[in-house]
Each structure stands twice: as structure tokens, then as C-alpha cells.
Design an enzyme around this catalytic site. Structure first.
Site, PDB file in Angstrom:
ATOM      1  N   ARG A  94      73.623  52.346 -22.369  1.00 46.71           N
ATOM      2  CA  ARG A  94      72.800  52.935 -23.555  1.00 46.71           C
ATOM      3  C   ARG A  94      71.380  53.114 -22.813  1.00 46.71           C
ATOM      4  O   ARG A  94      70.857  52.445 -21.953  1.00 46.71           O
ATOM      5  CB  ARG A  94      72.692  51.874 -24.725  1.00 46.71           C
ATOM      6  CG  ARG A  94      73.841  51.944 -25.440  1.00 46.71           C
ATOM      7  CD  ARG A  94      74.123  53.239 -26.291  1.00 46.71           C
ATOM      8  NE  ARG A  94      75.045  53.035 -27.126  1.00 46.71           N
ATOM      9  CZ  ARG A  94      76.260  53.326 -27.036  1.00 46.71           C
ATOM     10  NH1 ARG A  94      76.437  54.243 -25.764  1.00 46.71           N
ATOM     11  NH2 ARG A  94      77.327  53.583 -27.844  1.00 46.71           N
ATOM     12  N   ASP A 142      73.477  59.079 -17.832  1.00 50.88           N
ATOM     13  CA  ASP A 142      74.169  59.763 -18.720  1.00 50.88           C
ATOM     14  C   ASP A 142      73.746  59.425 -20.066  1.00 50.88           C
ATOM     15  O   ASP A 142      74.116  59.972 -21.208  1.00 50.88           O
ATOM     16  CB  ASP A 142      75.640  59.120 -18.526  1.00 50.88           C
ATOM     17  CG  ASP A 142      76.544  59.796 -19.459  1.00 50.88           C
ATOM     18  OD1 ASP A 142      76.482  61.072 -19.788  1.00 50.88           O
ATOM     19  OD2 ASP A 142      77.332  59.116 -20.544  1.00 50.88           O
ATOM     20  N   GLU A 155      67.525  59.890 -26.454  1.00 50.21           N
ATOM     21  CA  GLU A 155      68.275  61.080 -26.434  1.00 50.21           C
ATOM     22  C   GLU A 155      68.545  61.505 -27.764  1.00 50.21           C
ATOM     23  O   GLU A 155      69.225  62.812 -27.908  1.00 50.21           O
ATOM     24  CB  GLU A 155      69.461  60.640 -25.815  1.00 50.21           C
ATOM     25  CG  GLU A 155      70.310  59.501 -26.612  1.00 50.21           C
ATOM     26  CD  GLU A 155      71.730  59.220 -25.811  1.00 50.21           C
ATOM     27  OE1 GLU A 155      71.836  58.915 -24.500  1.00 50.21           O
ATOM     28  OE2 GLU A 155      72.666  59.110 -26.531  1.00 50.21           O
ATOM     29  N   HIS A 159      75.098  62.166 -22.472  1.00 46.08           N
ATOM     30  CA  HIS A 159      76.147  61.281 -23.033  1.00 46.08           C
ATOM     31  C   HIS A 159      77.437  61.705 -22.973  1.00 46.08           C
ATOM     32  O   HIS A 159      78.380  61.908 -23.883  1.00 46.08           O
ATOM     33  CB  HIS A 159      75.722  60.745 -24.479  1.00 46.08           C
ATOM     34  CG  HIS A 159      76.196  59.569 -24.885  1.00 46.08           C
ATOM     35  ND1 HIS A 159      75.154  58.748 -25.582  1.00 46.08           N
ATOM     36  CD2 HIS A 159      77.291  58.886 -24.876  1.00 46.08           C
ATOM     37  CE1 HIS A 159      75.891  57.405 -25.716  1.00 46.08           C
ATOM     38  NE2 HIS A 159      77.046  57.722 -25.340  1.00 46.08           N
TER      39      HIS A 159
HETATM   40  P1  NAI Z   1      82.665  45.378 -23.343  1.00 46.83           P
HETATM   41  O1  NAI Z   1      82.405  44.863 -24.663  1.00 46.83           O
HETATM   42  O2  NAI Z   1      83.952  45.287 -22.855  1.00 46.83           O
HETATM   43  O3  NAI Z   1      81.702  44.687 -22.239  1.00 46.83           O
HETATM   44  C1  NAI Z   1      80.430  44.378 -22.383  1.00 46.83           C
HETATM   45  C2  NAI Z   1      80.013  43.295 -21.628  1.00 46.83           C
HETATM   46  O4  NAI Z   1      78.562  43.166 -21.432  1.00 46.83           O
HETATM   47  C3  NAI Z   1      80.653  42.161 -21.988  1.00 46.83           C
HETATM   48  O5  NAI Z   1      81.173  41.420 -21.063  1.00 46.83           O
HETATM   49  C4  NAI Z   1      79.382  41.288 -22.190  1.00 46.83           C
HETATM   50  O6  NAI Z   1      79.468  39.902 -22.204  1.00 46.83           O
HETATM   51  C5  NAI Z   1      78.366  41.860 -21.622  1.00 46.83           C
HETATM   52  N1  NAI Z   1      77.042  41.653 -21.955  1.00 46.83           N
HETATM   53  C6  NAI Z   1      76.726  41.480 -23.222  1.00 46.83           C
HETATM   54  N2  NAI Z   1      75.365  41.534 -23.247  1.00 46.83           N
HETATM   55  C7  NAI Z   1      74.616  41.374 -22.088  1.00 46.83           C
HETATM   56  C8  NAI Z   1      73.450  41.253 -21.248  1.00 46.83           C
HETATM   57  N3  NAI Z   1      72.297  41.244 -22.298  1.00 46.83           N
HETATM   58  N4  NAI Z   1      73.662  41.157 -20.054  1.00 46.83           N
HETATM   59  C9  NAI Z   1      74.493  41.076 -19.348  1.00 46.83           C
HETATM   60  N5  NAI Z   1      75.903  41.486 -19.765  1.00 46.83           N
HETATM   61  C10 NAI Z   1      76.015  41.639 -21.228  1.00 46.83           C
HETATM   62  O7  NAI Z   1      82.217  47.093 -23.332  1.00 46.83           O
HETATM   63  P2  NAI Z   1      82.385  48.218 -22.673  1.00 46.83           P
HETATM   64  O8  NAI Z   1      83.575  48.618 -23.291  1.00 46.83           O
HETATM   65  O9  NAI Z   1      82.685  47.783 -21.070  1.00 46.83           O
HETATM   66  O10 NAI Z   1      81.343  49.205 -22.839  1.00 46.83           O
HETATM   67  C11 NAI Z   1      79.993  48.813 -22.258  1.00 46.83           C
HETATM   68  C12 NAI Z   1      79.148  49.594 -22.890  1.00 46.83           C
HETATM   69  O11 NAI Z   1      79.261  51.074 -22.282  1.00 46.83           O
HETATM   70  C13 NAI Z   1      79.018  49.919 -24.539  1.00 46.83           C
HETATM   71  O12 NAI Z   1      78.378  48.817 -25.079  1.00 46.83           O
HETATM   72  C14 NAI Z   1      78.446  51.203 -24.620  1.00 46.83           C
HETATM   73  O13 NAI Z   1      77.032  51.113 -24.857  1.00 46.83           O
HETATM   74  C15 NAI Z   1      78.671  52.067 -23.364  1.00 46.83           C
HETATM   75  N6  NAI Z   1      79.320  53.171 -23.543  1.00 46.83           N
HETATM   76  C16 NAI Z   1      79.018  54.400 -22.884  1.00 46.83           C
HETATM   77  C17 NAI Z   1      79.751  55.550 -23.173  1.00 46.83           C
HETATM   78  C18 NAI Z   1      79.381  56.776 -22.782  1.00 46.83           C
HETATM   79  O14 NAI Z   1      79.958  57.696 -23.130  1.00 46.83           O
HETATM   80  N7  NAI Z   1      78.118  57.037 -21.865  1.00 46.83           N
HETATM   81  C19 NAI Z   1      81.156  55.379 -23.859  1.00 46.83           C
HETATM   82  C20 NAI Z   1      81.637  54.074 -24.058  1.00 46.83           C
HETATM   83  C21 NAI Z   1      80.573  52.961 -23.960  1.00 46.83           C
END
Ligand code: NAI
Length: 343
Positions: free
Chosen positions: A230, A254, A259, A291
Site C-alpha cells: 500500500r 506499484d 493513488e 496497482h
Molecule cells: P497476509 O495477511 O497474508 O500477510 C500480511 C503479513 O503482514 C502478516 O504476516 C502480518 O502479521 C504482517 N504485518 C501486519 N502488520 C505489520 C507491520 N506493521 N509490520 C510488519 N508486518 C506486519 O497478506 P498478503 O495476502 O500477504 O498481502 C499483503 C498486502 O499486500 C495486503 O495487505 C495488501 O495491502 C497488499 N496487496 C497488494 C496488491 C496489489 O495488487 N498491489 C494485491 C493484493 C494485496
């Protein structure tokens, strides 16, 4: 069930019409983003389907409820744009927790390789029959240290790819995963020791602007930053200063903090009013995609399938596995405690 879609693009429509055919849904697709100005379009809908840049704040939630809408189906994983607490007692909110972590992880690596090997420059040169190699020198990823912030689904897929390249891995997560072994270090150490840092954690109050002037000062000179998570994880003005000061060697973005009014739109031929973004894009060592990391056929079909399954499950049972938590924010724990139903 009548579903009104906001912020839709042709590829959303195609995947939902394909996956949702003959399942008893009536879809209405709007290109406009959901805001207080456009919320009236939801009149008559049972549910609204929204994406990352729709505004789902308290006034919009109240109006949706008055219009008779009873659920919000997010067709994405992140939900920082939804006032979840305000939805409690009014609108049930579902999301798509995972649709293809590989899509995002592979895009992160695609951007990193493009930047490191100057592919974006070489592509333009050879199209102009310029076959010079001057200023295209890159560096090997093999043997470099990559810092991965957030070791959830996408972070883990990205680490797997990095291992294939022979990179050393350092990781930071607020909730370390014991199964991943001895990879975790404090965030400051990750900042100090990484040649490349890739962000895969959600945007929260804790992670907001985790890349700022202070943290950039801790990083290795010449560090490469990759953000497919994000935009607001990075203070864009501090990033720009870090690039101008030659402290940051490259940025692959990305996502971008501001944005919402820019990405997903065609502004070619217009004057871009966001000076920070325009300046970042003008830099030879910055790559911006709008994105796009999620955008694979597999991911789009999975998004449509899970979104519709969420609605079907909720309609049939009054609860849904992918309903968000309105109180504590810890979805997994809360789901067990609440015995499936929230309200
Ligand atoms: P997930 O929920 O599987 O993993 C997120 C991880 O971040 C978890 O292990 C959590 O403990 C950790 N976390 C939470 N707060 C944190 C912090 N302050 N510092 C360090 N680690 C922290 O989520 P996933 O599926 O891996 O997605 C991650 C992020 O990717 C989403 O939150 C979303 O913002 C972004 N995303 C971007 C996309 C794009 O098209 N650019 C598409 C899908 C997701």
C-alpha cells in the site's frame, strides 16, 4: 441477489460475468468510484461490490444502510478504505483474503529485475534502433540481501522466488511465523543490512510511513525499495528526497500514497497535478505501475469466484468465512470466538 459494482473496469466485468453466469445474481456495473456523491447508485441493491480506492467511510456506510444495502463485498484483500467498526450492526463486510499471492510476488520480482537490469531503458532504446549499452550496467541479485517486511502469503511467495535467485533473506513481521525458521530480525536491522527491501505488510496505523526520512537514513546507501503493498507505507516526499540525495538506488512502486484519484485512469495528454508523483516518475531509477500487481487471469477469476462464494455463503447461512472483524481486527481469532456470526 442484486449486486452493484463500483470502480469497475472491463476486466472486472468480464471475469464476474463469466464466473457468475447462471448463479442467480443480477449485476449492475458502474465505472464511478463509491463516494458520498455516487452512493445513490446503490439504490435497490442487496450488496455493493467495491475495490481498493472506493470510499467506504461512515457517511457512505450510513447512506448504504438507509438505501437497504446489507453487505459490502470487497473484491480485494486489503480493507484500509473501509470503516469496519462503523459497519458493525449495519453492513456485513466480506473480503477476498487470497486470490493469487504469486501474481503480486511475481510482479514485485518483475519490477525489481526490470529496474536492476535497466530493461525499461533497454526496451525504449532498441525500439529506436539504439543498440548502445552505455549506462545500462546492472548488478547480480545472486548473493544480495533482501529484506522482506510482512511474511504473510505474498511475502512468503516473494521469499521463495528470491531463494531461487540465490539471495539471502532477512524478514520482519509483527507476528513472526515460527515455521519460517531463523529469518526474522528487528526492523531497524533489516533496514540497515538489506540491499533490497520489499514491502508485503498491510497498511495500518503501525505501518503508516514506515519508510520516512529517519528510516531512509538507517538504510544502506543505494538500497532498492519495492512496494507492492500500500502506498502510504512510504512517505513519498521523503522517498523523493532520498532519491535526490542518491541515498536510494531505485524504487519500484506499484502503489502510491495519493493513488486514489490517479491510478486506474488514463491521464495521458493531461497535466499531472501531483508534483511528487510526476517528479518520481521522471527519475531514471524509479518504476511506477498503477496497482497492477494483482492483474493476472488466475487472480481475476479467483477474485470473482471468492467474492460470489462469500455472498452465496452469507445468503445461505447468515455467516461467511471471509467476514471481517468489526472490533478487534484479529480475524482468525475472532472468527473462532464469535462462533461464525458477528451480528
Ligand atoms: P497476509 O495477511 O497474508 O500477510 C500480511 C503479513 O503482514 C502478516 O504476516 C502480518 O502479521 C504482517 N504485518 C501486519 N502488520 C505489520 C507491520 N506493521 N509490520 C510488519 N508486518 C506486519 O497478506 P498478503 O495476502 O500477504 O498481502 C499483503 C498486502 O499486500 C495486503 O495487505 C495488501 O495491502 C497488499 N496487496 C497488494 C496488491 C496489489 O495488487 N498491489 C494485491 C493484493 C494485496
Amino acid at each position: 441477489m442484486k449486486i452493484t459494482f463500483f470502480d469497475t473496469k472491463p476486466y472486472d466485468r468480464a471475469s464476474f460475468e463469466h464466473i457468475g453466469a447462471d448463479r442467480g445474481f443480477a449485476f449492475k456495473f458502474y465505472e464511478s468510484r463509491l463516494t458520498l456523491d455516487t452512493v445513490e447508485l446503490a439504490k435497490g441493491a442487496d450488496s455493493v461490490c467495491v475495490f481498493v480506492n472506493d470510499t467506504v467511510d461512515a457517511p457512505v456506510i450510513d447512506r448504504l444502510y438507509e438505501l437497504g444495502v446489507r453487505s459490502i463485498a470487497l473484491r480485494c484483500a486489503g480493507y484500509n478504505n473501509v470503516d469496519i467498526a462503523h459497519c458493525f450492526g449495519k453492513l456485513h463486510v466480506f473480503h477476498v483474503p487470497a486470490y493469487s499471492p504469486y501474481a503480486v510476488a511475481e510482479h514485485a520480482m518483475a519490477m525489481l529485475l526490470t529496474s536492476v537490469r535497466r530493461i525499461h531503458k533497454a526496451y525504449i532504446r532498441t525500439r529506436d534502433f539504439n543498440f548502445s549499452l552505455n549506462n545500462l550496467t546492472g548488478f547480480d541479485l545472486h548473493g544480495k540481501t533482501v529484506g522482506v517486511v510482512g511474511t504473510g502469503r505474498i511475502g512468503r511467495a516473494f521469499m521463495d522466488i528470491c531463494r531461487g535467485f540465490g539471495m539471502k533473506i532477512l524478514a520482519y513481521d509483527m507476528y513472526p511465523n515460527a515455521e519460517l525458521g531463523d529469518i526474522y530480525v528487528p526492523l531497524e536491522q533489516l533496514f540497515r543490512q538489506s540491499d533490497i527491501i520489499s514491502f508485503h505488510c498491510p497498511l495500518t496505523k503501525k505501518s503508516y510511513h514506515m519508510v520516512n526520512a529517519d528510516s531512509i537514513a538507517q538504510m544502506k546507501k543505494g538500497v532498492m525499495l519495492v512496494n507492492t503493498s500500500r502506498g502510504a507505507l512510504i512517505d513519498a516526499e521523503a522517498l523523493l528526497e532520498g532519491i535526490k540525495a542518491r541515498r536510494i538506488g531505485g524504487a519500484c512502486l506499484d502503489v502510491y500514497e495519493e493513488e486514489a484519484d490517479i491510478f486506474f485512469q488514463d491521464y495521458s495528454g493531461h497535466i499531472l497535478s501531483d508534483d511528487v508523483l510526476a517528479r518520481l516518475i521522471s527519475m531514471p531509477n524509479v518504476i511506477v505501475t498503477s496497482h497492477q500487481a494483482f492483474l493476472t487471469e488466475e487472480a481475476l477469476n479467483n477474485i470473482a469466484e471468492t467474492t460470489l462464494q462469500n455472498l452465496e455463503q452469507f445468503t445461505a447461512n447468515g455467516w461467511c468465512d471471509n467476514e471481517l472483524c468489526y472490533r478487534c481486527g484479529n480475524i482468525e481469532q475472532c472468527r473462532k470466538a464469535r462462533n461464525k456470526k458477528c451480528f
